[in-house]
Design a protein around this motif. Sequence first.
Motif, PDB file in Angstrom:
ATOM      1  N   ILE A  89       9.995  43.980 -24.715  1.00  0.00           N
ATOM      2  CA  ILE A  89      10.998  43.522 -23.753  1.00  0.00           C
ATOM      3  C   ILE A  89      12.369  44.069 -24.137  1.00  0.00           C
ATOM      4  CG2 ILE A  89      12.219  41.512 -22.819  1.00  0.00           C
ATOM      5  CD1 ILE A  89       9.606  39.945 -23.105  1.00  0.00           C
ATOM      6  N   PHE A  90      12.672  43.944 -25.406  1.00  0.00           N
ATOM      7  CA  PHE A  90      13.941  44.462 -25.913  1.00  0.00           C
ATOM      8  C   PHE A  90      13.961  45.992 -25.891  1.00  0.00           C
ATOM      9  CE2 PHE A  90      16.222  46.125 -29.650  1.00  0.00           C
ATOM     10  CZ  PHE A  90      17.530  45.762 -29.309  1.00  0.00           C
ATOM     11  N   SER A  93      14.226  47.592 -22.343  1.00  0.00           N
ATOM     12  CA  SER A  93      15.541  47.343 -21.748  1.00  0.00           C
ATOM     13  C   SER A  93      16.565  48.339 -22.277  1.00  0.00           C
ATOM     14  CB  SER A  93      15.999  45.910 -22.042  1.00  0.00           C
ATOM     15  OG  SER A  93      15.108  44.974 -21.485  1.00  0.00           O
ATOM     16  N   VAL A  94      16.541  48.545 -23.585  1.00  0.00           N
ATOM     17  CA  VAL A  94      17.448  49.525 -24.191  1.00  0.00           C
ATOM     18  C   VAL A  94      17.125  50.930 -23.704  1.00  0.00           C
ATOM     19  CG1 VAL A  94      18.144  50.598 -26.369  1.00  0.00           C
ATOM     20  CG2 VAL A  94      17.861  48.105 -26.233  1.00  0.00           C
ATOM     21  N   THR A  95      15.836  51.240 -23.612  1.00  0.00           N
ATOM     22  CA  THR A  95      15.409  52.571 -23.174  1.00  0.00           C
ATOM     23  C   THR A  95      15.904  52.885 -21.770  1.00  0.00           C
ATOM     24  OG1 THR A  95      13.427  52.466 -24.560  1.00  0.00           O
ATOM     25  CG2 THR A  95      13.411  54.046 -22.752  1.00  0.00           C
ATOM     26  N   PHE A  96      15.675  51.946 -20.856  1.00  0.00           N
ATOM     27  CA  PHE A  96      16.087  52.174 -19.466  1.00  0.00           C
ATOM     28  C   PHE A  96      17.612  52.293 -19.372  1.00  0.00           C
ATOM     29  CE2 PHE A  96      16.933  50.946 -15.022  1.00  0.00           C
ATOM     30  CZ  PHE A  96      16.097  51.841 -14.382  1.00  0.00           C
ATOM     31  N   GLY A  97      18.321  51.480 -20.147  1.00  0.00           N
ATOM     32  CA  GLY A  97      19.784  51.562 -20.159  1.00  0.00           C
ATOM     33  C   GLY A  97      20.274  52.913 -20.652  1.00  0.00           C
ATOM     34  N   VAL A 124       9.113  52.583 -18.507  1.00  0.00           N
ATOM     35  CA  VAL A 124       9.078  51.175 -18.901  1.00  0.00           C
ATOM     36  C   VAL A 124       7.666  50.604 -18.747  1.00  0.00           C
ATOM     37  CG1 VAL A 124       9.849  48.862 -18.251  1.00  0.00           C
ATOM     38  CG2 VAL A 124      11.514  50.723 -18.442  1.00  0.00           C
TER      39      VAL A 124
END
Length: 488
Positions: A89-90, A93-97, A124
């Motif tokens: 989950i973490f 989220s960082v990857t997509f950002g 993702v």
Amino acid sequence: MNTVQRIARNTAVLLISQVITYLLAFFYTMYTARYLGPAGFGILSFGLAFTGIFAVFGDLGLQPLTVREVARDKSLAPKYLTNISLMKIFLVSVTFGLICFTINLLGYSETTIKVVYLLGLYIVLQAYIQMFYSIFQAYERMEYQSLGQILNAFLILSGVLVAIKCGFRVITFAALFPLASMVVLGYNFVVLKGKFFDLFSAWSSQKIKIDWSFWKSTIKEALPFGLTGIFVTIYYWIDTVMLSLMKGNEVVGWYNAAYRIVLVLIVILSLYITAIYPVMSKFFKSSEEDLKFIFERSIKYMLLINIPIVVGTTLLADRIILLIFDSQYIPSIITLQILVWSCLFASIGAIFGYLLNSINKQTTLTKIVGCGMILNIILNTLLIPNYSYIGASIATNITRFFVILIEFIILSKIGFNLPNRVFLNWILKLITPSLAMAIFIKYFRNIHFLLLIVLSALLYFVTLYLVKGFDKDDLSLTKRLIYGKRGD
């Protein structure tokens, strides 16, 4: 079922599924490339390469670590599933950002940015799909992963045909990837619950909480895998990104027409290594002699299969490109002739890499691949401005050869070496059938393409048999495979 039979079953399952998957992928790539043209196909290829570079941040080495540890102790599966589900989950989220931030920073067109957003969502979803696949691999139930891959390719192909019929543009083609992944993710949930009910029950009964001690130890252990993945991913995809920045979408389209064919070959040739990785991990704990034996045989079989593929593709590159992509992609011919040699380097490198991982030398592998990544970036920087896609192709081959050379030297120092006389004997026995096949292709290249491939392969293996390319160990493995004698 003995070890040889398990490896053969899993390799066969993966091979059959990948043949089907890549047959479907062959058609959706062909239709997409022809319909969009080099420029449109270049945008889509850039999006896949760009997001592919970031994909590893959604896993950070957790997949190969899970396969290794759960293969050794199945009782760990629920704990790994629960905690890795939360970790991702973490991570995603960082990857997509990072994907969104970086693509906007580079100043690409609105169309390219939208394509990257959609493919970022695909990355993702794939992070969670790979989590399930790691469990299936650890349990040596490759058929469930195989069906998922076939389903994904079928859905994309169906979407491509609809998109072409409706006259949609490149953004719609990009959207097909995350849409297919949503369905495949649902399939994985169903399989886990239906076929691994005890595991599913144990997983679902786990309390949803963060086990910081497990997170800390797992991430520390997985990080070398993750760094290796980052380095490998960068030197697999950075050439496409650099071509896009320096030469434009059309050149990216030409380069990726050939590169996609090579990637398909690499993946198919790596199926055997994927199947033996759990076995190698167990042999490291139980039998060093068996581990060395499987390593040596694997090198031989990779050479045996790779050399005719490389020689045949080099000689028939023009027919392959024109058959798949048509005359818009004539510049891809020389790219394919150069890049196909990286299949040989990549498949041998995969054996070396998986062996290093299975014997807990992942940190060593990370350093090697990191050096390869730096070399690849330097070579692309020097070669692309003057030689465009040809320079990128040469950089890829040099990098992959460099990596396997260093891996070979290090493995030799720790006892996993191939006796020079044995290795030379293998090479010499492969030269004659390869030359026979090359001469046959040269003089009969204008016959029906499929018939030419079949006859060339038949000639190669018959000649290999006549020059005694198969030894007593190969025959022993065949008997254990057929008759089920113990190989554990």
